[in-house]
Design a protein around this motif. Structure first.
Motif, short mmCIF file in Angstrom:
data_model
loop_
_atom_site.label_atom_id
_atom_site.label_comp_id
_atom_site.label_asym_id
_atom_site.label_seq_id
_atom_site.Cartn_x
_atom_site.Cartn_y
_atom_site.Cartn_z
N GLY A 47 3.21 10.29 -5.99
CA GLY A 47 4.53 10.85 -6.16
C GLY A 47 5.16 11.35 -4.87
O GLY A 47 6.21 12.01 -4.89
N LYS A 48 4.55 11.06 -3.72
CA LYS A 48 5.13 11.48 -2.45
C LYS A 48 4.90 10.42 -1.38
O LYS A 48 4.12 9.49 -1.56
N GLU A 49 5.60 10.60 -0.27
CA GLU A 49 5.47 9.68 0.86
C GLU A 49 4.07 9.79 1.47
O GLU A 49 3.47 10.87 1.47
N PRO A 50 3.55 8.68 2.01
CA PRO A 50 2.25 8.76 2.70
C PRO A 50 2.40 9.57 3.98
O PRO A 50 3.49 9.67 4.54
N ILE B 23 0.84 -1.20 0.00
CA ILE B 23 0.00 0.00 0.00
C ILE B 23 0.87 1.25 0.00
O ILE B 23 0.59 2.22 -0.72
N THR B 24 1.93 1.24 0.79
CA THR B 24 2.84 2.39 0.82
C THR B 24 3.49 2.59 -0.55
O THR B 24 3.57 3.73 -1.04
N MET B 25 3.91 1.51 -1.17
CA MET B 25 4.52 1.61 -2.49
C MET B 25 3.51 2.13 -3.52
O MET B 25 3.85 2.99 -4.35
N ALA B 26 2.27 1.65 -3.46
CA ALA B 26 1.23 2.10 -4.39
C ALA B 26 0.92 3.58 -4.17
O ALA B 26 0.70 4.33 -5.13
N TRP B 27 0.91 4.01 -2.91
CA TRP B 27 0.67 5.43 -2.60
C TRP B 27 1.76 6.29 -3.21
O TRP B 27 1.48 7.32 -3.84
N LYS B 28 3.01 5.89 -3.00
CA LYS B 28 4.14 6.65 -3.55
C LYS B 28 4.06 6.73 -5.07
O LYS B 28 4.30 7.79 -5.65
N LYS B 29 3.72 5.62 -5.70
CA LYS B 29 3.66 5.58 -7.16
C LYS B 29 2.51 6.43 -7.69
O LYS B 29 2.66 7.13 -8.69
N SER B 30 1.36 6.40 -7.02
CA SER B 30 0.20 7.14 -7.52
C SER B 30 0.22 8.63 -7.18
O SER B 30 -0.30 9.44 -7.93
#
Length: 95
Positions: free
Chosen positions: A37-40, A28-35
């Motif tokens: 463009g920033k850290e959750p 989920i963290t990786m998907a957030w960063k990818k979608s």
């Protein structure tokens, strides 16, 4: 007191849910960063975090973690049934 089978099931399901949650958080963290463009957000409750971002993160984490827990528990229940010949005692088959 729970019998050995029930205790074994609880320990196995708990370990699977923990492992599933750990992996889900990483994904989920990786998907957030990818979608985005920033850290959750590390603290979504903070007034410094935009409300839309905080809600988005909360929804994404809540749904993602519950889906991971569900899938992990179902997978373990399937393996439990294959190994023991019967589903965990508290599972009911409706139909």
């Amino acid at each position: 007191m729970a019998d050995k089978g029930e205790l074994g099931w609880r320990l196995t399901a708990g370990a699977a849910a923990f492992a599933g949650g750990f992996v889900a958080k990483k994904v989920i963290t990786m998907a957030w960063k990818k979608s985005t463009g920033k850290e959750p957000p590390t603290n979504p409750e903070s007034p410094d975090v935009a409300l839309a971002e905080a809600i988005g993160w909360a929804v994404m984490m809540g749904v993602g973690m519950e889906v991971a827990r569900l899938l992990a528990t179902r997978a373990v229940a399937h393996q439990w049934a294959k190994g023991t010949g019967a589903p965990p005692s508290h599972f009911k088959v409706e139909g």
